[in-house]
Design an enzyme around this catalytic site. Structure first.
Site, PDB file in Angstrom:
ATOM      1  N   VAL A   1       0.502  -1.342   0.228  1.00 45.34           N
ATOM      2  CA  VAL A   1      -0.030   0.175   0.151  1.00 45.34           C
ATOM      3  C   VAL A   1       0.735   1.191  -0.228  1.00 45.34           C
ATOM      4  O   VAL A   1       0.001   2.593  -0.851  1.00 45.34           O
ATOM      5  CB  VAL A   1      -0.958   0.048   1.180  1.00 45.34           C
ATOM      6  CG1 VAL A   1      -1.596   1.182   1.318  1.00 45.34           C
ATOM      7  CG2 VAL A   1      -1.923  -1.188   1.072  1.00 45.34           C
TER       8      VAL A   1
ATOM      9  N   LYS B   1      -6.854  -1.052  11.103  1.00 50.83           N
ATOM     10  CA  LYS B   1      -8.147  -1.464  11.114  1.00 50.83           C
ATOM     11  C   LYS B   1      -8.127  -2.038  12.634  1.00 50.83           C
ATOM     12  O   LYS B   1      -8.622  -1.917  13.538  1.00 50.83           O
ATOM     13  CB  LYS B   1      -8.929  -2.314  10.365  1.00 50.83           C
ATOM     14  CG  LYS B   1      -8.799  -3.699   9.939  1.00 50.83           C
ATOM     15  CD  LYS B   1      -8.670  -4.232   8.354  1.00 50.83           C
ATOM     16  CE  LYS B   1      -6.965  -4.713   8.543  1.00 50.83           C
ATOM     17  NZ  LYS B   1      -6.862  -4.398   6.999  1.00 50.83           N
TER      18      LYS B   1
ATOM     19  N   ASP C   1      -9.772 -10.218  11.283  1.00 55.91           N
ATOM     20  CA  ASP C   1      -9.558  -9.369   9.809  1.00 55.91           C
ATOM     21  C   ASP C   1     -11.244  -7.812  10.044  1.00 55.91           C
ATOM     22  O   ASP C   1     -11.626  -7.592  10.115  1.00 55.91           O
ATOM     23  CB  ASP C   1      -9.035  -9.310   8.663  1.00 55.91           C
ATOM     24  CG  ASP C   1      -9.489  -8.884   7.752  1.00 55.91           C
ATOM     25  OD1 ASP C   1      -8.385  -7.544   7.837  1.00 55.91           O
ATOM     26  OD2 ASP C   1     -10.065  -8.264   6.954  1.00 55.91           O
TER      27      ASP C   1
ATOM     28  N   LYS D   1     -13.329  -4.659  11.326  1.00 60.22           N
ATOM     29  CA  LYS D   1     -13.711  -4.010  10.039  1.00 60.22           C
ATOM     30  C   LYS D   1     -15.223  -3.901  11.334  1.00 60.22           C
ATOM     31  O   LYS D   1     -15.466  -2.273  10.408  1.00 60.22           O
ATOM     32  CB  LYS D   1     -14.327  -4.242   8.916  1.00 60.22           C
ATOM     33  CG  LYS D   1     -12.574  -4.447   8.166  1.00 60.22           C
ATOM     34  CD  LYS D   1     -12.014  -5.210   7.136  1.00 60.22           C
ATOM     35  CE  LYS D   1     -10.779  -5.398   5.901  1.00 60.22           C
ATOM     36  NZ  LYS D   1     -10.749  -6.207   5.805  1.00 60.22           N
TER      37      LYS D   1
HETATM   38  N1  HSE Z   1      -7.098  -9.425   4.455  1.00 56.51           N
HETATM   39  C1  HSE Z   1      -7.743  -8.400   4.059  1.00 56.51           C
HETATM   40  C2  HSE Z   1      -8.951  -9.353   2.959  1.00 56.51           C
HETATM   41  C3  HSE Z   1      -7.661  -7.962   3.110  1.00 56.51           C
HETATM   42  O1  HSE Z   1      -8.781 -10.491   2.546  1.00 56.51           O
HETATM   43  O2  HSE Z   1      -9.978  -8.181   2.736  1.00 56.51           O
HETATM   44  C4  HSE Z   1      -7.095  -5.884   3.992  1.00 56.51           C
HETATM   45  O3  HSE Z   1      -8.232  -6.165   5.446  1.00 56.51           O
END
Ligand code: HSE
Length: 437
Positions: free
Chosen positions: A21, A111, A207, A211
């Site tokens: 990124v 995040k 993850d 979010k």
């Molecule tokens: N690892 C995450 C995904 C992307 O597979 O969407 C980064 O948040």
């Protein structure tokens, strides 16, 4: 009042992190410099890029090699805008806090940090009178946080349903299209670069849970941390579950579900991440491969859907740069943009109180009274059955598929335990929550 130096000179931008990124951000800052300057009203000057390893060959990047530094702590003290794309908790947290303390506005894609310790960062931004923007932290390129925070600020957001993890969507989509099992598809996803060598954060739902916490905090003006989010990943999803969903004309998705529950004095929020069946006619069912989408239900706006790429260098950099332009404009014009708020301070409900629906598939004996015993288990837990389907299989056995009406998750889960304990039930072959209908 506008800072005199800003009115005269460029806005100094520091970049922390130069991975996938960060490289895209550095490239876009450089190659789009003229357009960005026109949009901001002042040039954006990249004053440094903090990296872990100084000697690495980065000659493919269109930036002055003299900008690379390993001293991130020093870099944040001489910038007006700090972009943090290092990720993780430490040292990102201290660097962001230091940047804010030195008066810089911060743009971050972090995040995990926001979901774990957002309030510390928001308080530091408030104390400094600086912006803290983080559009890239949820669903990559998809503009979703600004629409929730600003465009829907006059509405009452009731529910947010998100496919916010591309890796798990890729895996579930492949399981759906090929009939293959979880382990086989994860290996393929790793070979194609969609899944990490250690896919835990994605497949176990960490993850997506981070979010979900960020989405729920903004949608409901309430502090929600990742510890408040009920989390189940996709590692237990079997080919039988996927087939059961197909038989119902449904598809299995890992959903981040943020929901306002109750009325009047009894309003709370439920925030959860788990696999769920959704009807193939639901807009989220058409989200294939590694794409992300967020479906929002608001009282006045009705249903809205936001769709796009949730990861990758350029898509994530697009969201980062959008925030950089926003906070830089505020620097030029004076003042801050709208931040998060927690005024509603709603209680976060336990998973057992969430109202959900279950799809339950059972192998049972095919003899008189079996259906009655199964129905009794539901009735005893005050769970109402919506549909029952029975298929006779071999050797005097039958497969029963029950879909329930909405009930508290604790009651549904206790019903499944009671069913599993019945003599006439050989196996509970699939249990999946149902959403979106
Ligand atoms: N690892 C995450 C995904 C992307 O597979 O969407 C980064 O948040």
């Amino acid at each position: 009042m506008t800072d005199k130096r800003l009115a005269e000179g460029p806005i100094r931008v520091a970049l922390l992190g130069c991975g996938v990124v960060g490289s895209s951000v550095a490239t876009m800052l450089t190659t789009h410099a003229a357009d960005l300057a026109a949009r901001v009203g002042r040039p954006l000057e990249l004053v440094g890029i903090a990296v872990r390893r100084a000697g690495k060959d980065r000659s493919e990047l269109p930036v002055d090699p003299a900008l690379f530094t390993t001293d991130a702590a020093e870099l944040v003290t001489r910038a007006d805008v700090v972009i943090e794309v290092i990720g993780g908790i430490d040292p990102a947290r201290d660097l962001i806090l230091s940047a804010l303390k030195h008066g810089a506005s911060v743009v971050t894609a972090n995040k995990a940090l926001l979901a774990e310790d957002g309030p510390t960062l928001y308080a530091a931004a408030d104390a400094a009178g600086a912006d803290l923007y983080y559009e890239a932290a949820v669903a990559g390129a998809i503009p979703i946080l600004r629409p929730i925070r600003e465009s829907l600020a006059g509405d009452d957001v009731r529910k947010v349903l998100g496919i916010v993890n591309g890796t798990t969507n890729f895996v579930l989509d492949k399981m759906d299209t090929t009939g293959a099992g979880f382990a086989e598809v994860v290996e393929e996803a790793q070979a194609l670069g969609y899944a990490e060598a250690d896919p835990t954060a994605d497949v176990e739902g960490f993850d997506a849970a981070a979010k979900a916490a960020i989405l729920a905090s903004l949608a409901f003006h309430t502090r929600v941390s990742s510890a408040d989010v009920h989390r189940e990943g996709i590692t237990e999803v079997t080919a039988a579950d996927i087939q059961a969903a197909k038989d119902m004309d449904c598809v299995v998705k890992l959903l981040a579900i943020c929901e306002k529950t109750g009325e009047g004095d009894d309003v709370g929020v439920s925030v959860r991440v788990h696999p769920a069946m959704i009807p193939r006619s639901h807009p989220l069912a058409s989200v294939r491969e590694a794409y992300n989408a967020v479906f929002v239900e608001a009282a006045a706006a009705g249903e809205l859907m936001f769709y796009g790429k949730g990861a990758g260098g350029d898509p994530t950099a697009s969201a980062v740069l959008g925030d950089v332009v926003a906070v830089a404009r505020h620097k030029v014009g004076g003042g801050r943009g709208p931040g998060e708020s927690a005024y509603a301070d709603l209680p976060v409900r336990a998973m057992g109180q969430a109202r959900t629906r279950y799809h339950i598939s059972l192998d049972v004996a095919d003899r008189p009274g079996v259906l009655a015993q199964v129905a009794t288990a539901f009735a005893e837990h005050d769970v109402s059955i919506e549909t029952v389907r029975q298929q006779i299989t071999d050797n005097g056995r039958a497969n029963l598929i029950v879909v329930t009406h909405t009930a508290p998750d604790a009651a549904l889960s206790a019903t499944v335990d009671a069913l599993a304990a019945l003599d006439i039930v050989t196996a509970v072959t699939s249990v999946m929550r149902v959403e979106g209908s």
